[in-house]
Design a protein around this motif. Structure first.
Motif, PDB file in Angstrom:
ATOM      1  N   GLU A   1       0.831  -1.214   0.000  1.00 46.08           N
ATOM      2  CA  GLU A   1       0.000   0.000   0.000  1.00 46.08           C
ATOM      3  C   GLU A   1       0.854   1.249   0.000  1.00 46.08           C
ATOM      4  O   GLU A   1       0.516   2.241  -0.611  1.00 46.08           O
ATOM      5  N   GLU A   2       1.989   1.163   0.699  1.00 48.37           N
ATOM      6  CA  GLU A   2       2.815   2.366   0.774  1.00 48.37           C
ATOM      7  C   GLU A   2       3.287   2.818  -0.593  1.00 48.37           C
ATOM      8  O   GLU A   2       3.520   3.985  -0.831  1.00 48.37           O
ATOM      9  N   GLU A   3       3.439   1.855  -1.517  1.00 45.07           N
ATOM     10  CA  GLU A   3       3.827   2.229  -2.882  1.00 45.07           C
ATOM     11  C   GLU A   3       2.836   3.242  -3.453  1.00 45.07           C
ATOM     12  O   GLU A   3       3.166   4.037  -4.298  1.00 45.07           O
ATOM     13  N   TYR A   4       1.577   3.153  -3.033  1.00 42.62           N
ATOM     14  CA  TYR A   4       0.555   4.012  -3.613  1.00 42.62           C
ATOM     15  C   TYR A   4       0.490   5.396  -2.988  1.00 42.62           C
ATOM     16  O   TYR A   4      -0.049   6.306  -3.574  1.00 42.62           O
ATOM     17  N   PHE A   5       0.949   5.529  -1.756  1.00 43.88           N
ATOM     18  CA  PHE A   5       0.801   6.866  -1.182  1.00 43.88           C
ATOM     19  C   PHE A   5       2.077   7.437  -0.584  1.00 43.88           C
ATOM     20  O   PHE A   5       2.047   8.478   0.027  1.00 43.88           O
ATOM     21  N   ARG A   6       3.218   6.765  -0.820  1.00 43.78           N
ATOM     22  CA  ARG A   6       4.482   7.366  -0.398  1.00 43.78           C
ATOM     23  C   ARG A   6       5.123   7.957  -1.659  1.00 43.78           C
ATOM     24  O   ARG A   6       5.046   7.353  -2.722  1.00 43.78           O
ATOM     25  N   ASP A   7       5.722   9.101  -1.552  1.00 48.39           N
ATOM     26  CA  ASP A   7       6.357   9.732  -2.718  1.00 48.39           C
ATOM     27  C   ASP A   7       5.408   9.825  -3.898  1.00 48.39           C
ATOM     28  O   ASP A   7       5.763   9.431  -5.019  1.00 48.39           O
ATOM     29  N   ILE A   8       4.212  10.270  -3.671  1.00 48.76           N
ATOM     30  CA  ILE A   8       3.289  10.366  -4.805  1.00 48.76           C
ATOM     31  C   ILE A   8       3.809  11.388  -5.837  1.00 48.76           C
ATOM     32  O   ILE A   8       4.603  12.254  -5.509  1.00 48.76           O
ATOM     33  N   THR A   9       3.338  11.237  -7.043  1.00 48.03           N
ATOM     34  CA  THR A   9       3.651  12.184  -8.108  1.00 48.03           C
ATOM     35  C   THR A   9       2.408  13.046  -8.290  1.00 48.03           C
ATOM     36  O   THR A   9       1.300  12.518  -8.209  1.00 48.03           O
ATOM     37  N   ALA A  10       2.610  14.313  -8.546  1.00 42.64           N
ATOM     38  CA  ALA A  10       1.417  15.151  -8.711  1.00 42.64           C
ATOM     39  C   ALA A  10       1.640  16.234  -9.741  1.00 42.64           C
ATOM     40  O   ALA A  10       2.779  16.631 -10.015  1.00 42.64           O
ATOM     41  N   ALA A  11       0.552  16.677 -10.330  1.00 43.14           N
ATOM     42  CA  ALA A  11       0.589  17.861 -11.189  1.00 43.14           C
ATOM     43  C   ALA A  11      -0.488  18.802 -10.654  1.00 43.14           C
ATOM     44  O   ALA A  11      -1.589  18.359 -10.308  1.00 43.14           O
ATOM     45  N   LEU A  12      -0.131  20.075 -10.534  1.00 43.83           N
ATOM     46  CA  LEU A  12      -1.118  21.066 -10.101  1.00 43.83           C
ATOM     47  C   LEU A  12      -1.578  21.834 -11.335  1.00 43.83           C
ATOM     48  O   LEU A  12      -0.773  22.456 -12.026  1.00 43.83           O
ATOM     49  N   GLN A  13      -2.880  21.736 -11.622  1.00 42.59           N
ATOM     50  CA  GLN A  13      -3.438  22.397 -12.800  1.00 42.59           C
ATOM     51  C   GLN A  13      -4.261  23.586 -12.337  1.00 42.59           C
ATOM     52  O   GLN A  13      -5.273  23.420 -11.643  1.00 42.59           O
ATOM     53  N   LEU A  14      -3.805  24.807 -12.670  1.00 43.26           N
ATOM     54  CA  LEU A  14      -4.585  26.000 -12.345  1.00 43.26           C
ATOM     55  C   LEU A  14      -5.472  26.297 -13.549  1.00 43.26           C
ATOM     56  O   LEU A  14      -4.977  26.368 -14.688  1.00 43.26           O
ATOM     57  N   ASN A  15      -6.760  26.417 -13.321  1.00 42.67           N
ATOM     58  CA  ASN A  15      -7.708  26.668 -14.417  1.00 42.67           C
ATOM     59  C   ASN A  15      -8.358  28.032 -14.249  1.00 42.67           C
ATOM     60  O   ASN A  15      -8.765  28.395 -13.137  1.00 42.67           O
ATOM     61  N   SER A  16      -8.490  28.748 -15.344  1.00 48.30           N
ATOM     62  CA  SER A  16      -9.140  30.056 -15.313  1.00 48.30           C
ATOM     63  C   SER A  16     -10.303  30.048 -16.302  1.00 48.30           C
ATOM     64  O   SER A  16     -10.121  29.708 -17.483  1.00 48.30           O
ATOM     65  N   TYR A  17     -11.495  30.380 -15.817  1.00 45.56           N
ATOM     66  CA  TYR A  17     -12.696  30.421 -16.666  1.00 45.56           C
ATOM     67  C   TYR A  17     -13.258  31.833 -16.613  1.00 45.56           C
ATOM     68  O   TYR A  17     -14.023  32.179 -15.695  1.00 45.56           O
ATOM     69  N   PRO A  18     -12.890  32.686 -17.572  1.00 36.14           N
ATOM     70  CA  PRO A  18     -13.401  34.065 -17.546  1.00 36.14           C
ATOM     71  C   PRO A  18     -14.922  34.086 -17.692  1.00 36.14           C
ATOM     72  O   PRO A  18     -15.513  33.145 -18.242  1.00 36.14           O
ATOM     73  N   ALA A  19     -15.522  35.166 -17.192  1.00 36.04           N
ATOM     74  CA  ALA A  19     -16.969  35.347 -17.394  1.00 36.04           C
ATOM     75  C   ALA A  19     -17.234  35.319 -18.897  1.00 36.04           C
ATOM     76  O   ALA A  19     -16.394  35.750 -19.688  1.00 36.04           O
ATOM     77  N   CYS A  20     -18.409  34.809 -19.268  1.00 37.20           N
ATOM     78  CA  CYS A  20     -18.658  34.574 -20.692  1.00 37.20           C
ATOM     79  C   CYS A  20     -19.985  35.250 -21.099  1.00 37.20           C
ATOM     80  O   CYS A  20     -21.003  35.061 -20.421  1.00 37.20           O
TER      81      CYS A  20
END
Ligand SMILES: C=C1C[C@]23C[C@@]1(O)CC[C@H]2[C@@]12CCC[C@@](C)(C(=O)O1)[C@H]2[C@@H]3C(=O)O
Ligand SMILES: O=C(O)CCC(=O)C(=O)O
Ligand SMILES: [Fe+2]
Length: 385
Positions: free
Chosen positions: A198-217
């Motif tokens: 199980e530790e393989e799954y939550f130790r040293d996880i890899t992540a990407a942070l995606q910032l999203n912007s949705y202007p008023a439309c």
């Protein structure tokens, strides 16, 4: 933290200086068929708002958090979470740094555009290449240290941005590890079971942070913020700005909105979470719609195991006699499949495998020549070693 790379598909859309703010109508390039017929039934169908995504309080001393999470992952593939340690100040700071970034003039943002083969930087949402119409959004992806990309945006003055992103990533990593542990427990693993696996799954996880912007439309019914998709990792933790709703989940064939709850984060099961649970947890299809008055921001922390760790169905959840439905895959390999086949990628992992839990409780964990971890059901061991 290890960083991810992926093959980038041919992009039919040019990253250009389209200015959302000064547009009074949605141009043809950005006009989608009426929202009601986008791909799935409309969110405005009668009854679609009658159910809402579950809310789990991690700090609760009365409820059974493990059972609540299991039920939400099975029934919805998502839930909102409160009682975590990310403070409102941190969430607000992240949002205000994201707003500062997207407010920059187009030429400054384009100076930090993703380069070919890289996943980090400014650009269109990566799934854009699969759609002929442009989405009403901009994105900025960070994987690993934010410093290099931030320096391109603000050559002199990127310290505050980096400080906030680093603190946010640290807090999300802790939360993701905790959520992974709870999800594994809900799948029937006990605290004593195969700790190393199980530790393989939550130790040293890899992540990407995606910032999203949705202007008023100006014409929200003709535009699409982020087209319907599943996320590819184990789970995503999403912060959405409190000003306006936008996130919708496909639940029982209807689009259900997930209204922002102050301080709550949305947890979304990704395709690798679906594989890990042998299909018991749903990787939920979701999208973001836009609105006429508010500029909406969201931040998705997409995480999986280390890029070289194979994910395959764990044996406990199925119960005796259940067959393995998906083959083992690393996140890196899966991102490659998604870059080519998008929403058909998970079908390519389907196998009619051996029985994954036949009562023989021994599960092997192997370490490849180059230290490659492998967490797998018994029948995959040979391939992974
Ligand atoms: C690691 C990743 C997951 C992601 C593709 C990416 O390389 C970086 C951006 C992520 C994101 C965010 C918006 C939705 C999504 C489907 C996309 O197009 O880019 C996800 C990708 C994913 O989950 O596969
Ligand atoms: O903005 C949202 O609500 C959804 C974002 C999302 O799905 C993503 O970044 O993967
Ligand atoms: Fe998503």
């Amino acid at each position: 933290m290890p960083s991810l790379s992926m093959e980038t598909p041919h992009h039919p859309h040019r990253l250009d200086k389209f200015e959302f703010e000064s547009t009074t109508e949605v141009p043809d390039s950005h006009a989608w068929p009426a929202l009601a017929v986008h791909d799935y039934p409309s969110a405005s169908s009668p009854g679609s708002e009658s159910e809402s995504v579950p809310l789990v309080d991690l700090a609760s001393t009365t409820g059974d958090v493990v059972a609540e999470i299991g039920k939400a992952c099975e029934g919805w593939g998502a839930f909102q979470v409160v009682g975590h340690d990310a403070t409102v100040e941190l969430l607000d700071s992240l949002e205000s740094e994201a707003r500062r970034l997207f407010r920059l003039p187009a030429h400054r943002k384009l100076g930090a555009a993703k380069s070919p083969g890289s996943i980090t930087g400014y650009g269109l949402p990566p799934i854009s290449s699969f759609f002929s119409k442009r989405m009403w959004s901009e994105g900025f992806t960070i994987s690993g240290s934010p410093v290099d990309d931030a320096r391109k945006l603000w050559p002199q003055d990127h310290a505050r941005f980096c400080e906030v992103i680093e603190e946010y990533n640290k807090e999300m990593k802790k939360l993701a590890e905790r959520l992974m542990q709870l999800m594994l427990l809900s799948l029937g693993l006990t605290a004593q079971d195969d700790q190393e696996e199980e530790e393989e799954y939550f130790r040293d996880i890899t992540a990407a942070l995606q910032l999203n912007s949705y202007p008023a439309c100006p014409e929200p019914d003709r535009a699409m913020g982020l087209a319907s998709h599943t996320d590819s990792g184990l789970l995503t933790i999403l912060h959405q700005s409190s000003a306006a709703s936008g996130l919708q989940l496909l639940h029982s064939d209807r689009w259900v909105s997930v209204p922002p709850v102050p301080g709550a984060l949305v947890v979304i099961i990704g395709d690798l979470g679906h594989v890990l649970s042998n299909g018991r947890f749903k990787s939920v299809v979701h999208r973001a719609v836009v609105n006429r008055t508010h500029h909406r921001i969201s931040a998705a922390y997409l995480c999986g195991p280390r890029p070289d760790v194979k994910v395959s169905p764990i044996r406990r959840p199925a119960g005796r006699g259940t067959r393995q439905a998906y083959r083992a895959v690393t996140w890196r390999e899966y991102l490659g499949l998604r870059a080519k086949f998008f929403d058909k990628a998970m079908e390519l992992l389907r196998v009619d495998g051996d029985v994954i839990f036949d009562g023989d409780d021994e599960q092997k964990i192997s370490s490849g020549k180059n230290g490659t971890g492998c967490c797998c059901a018994k029948q995959n061991v040979a391939v992974c070693m």
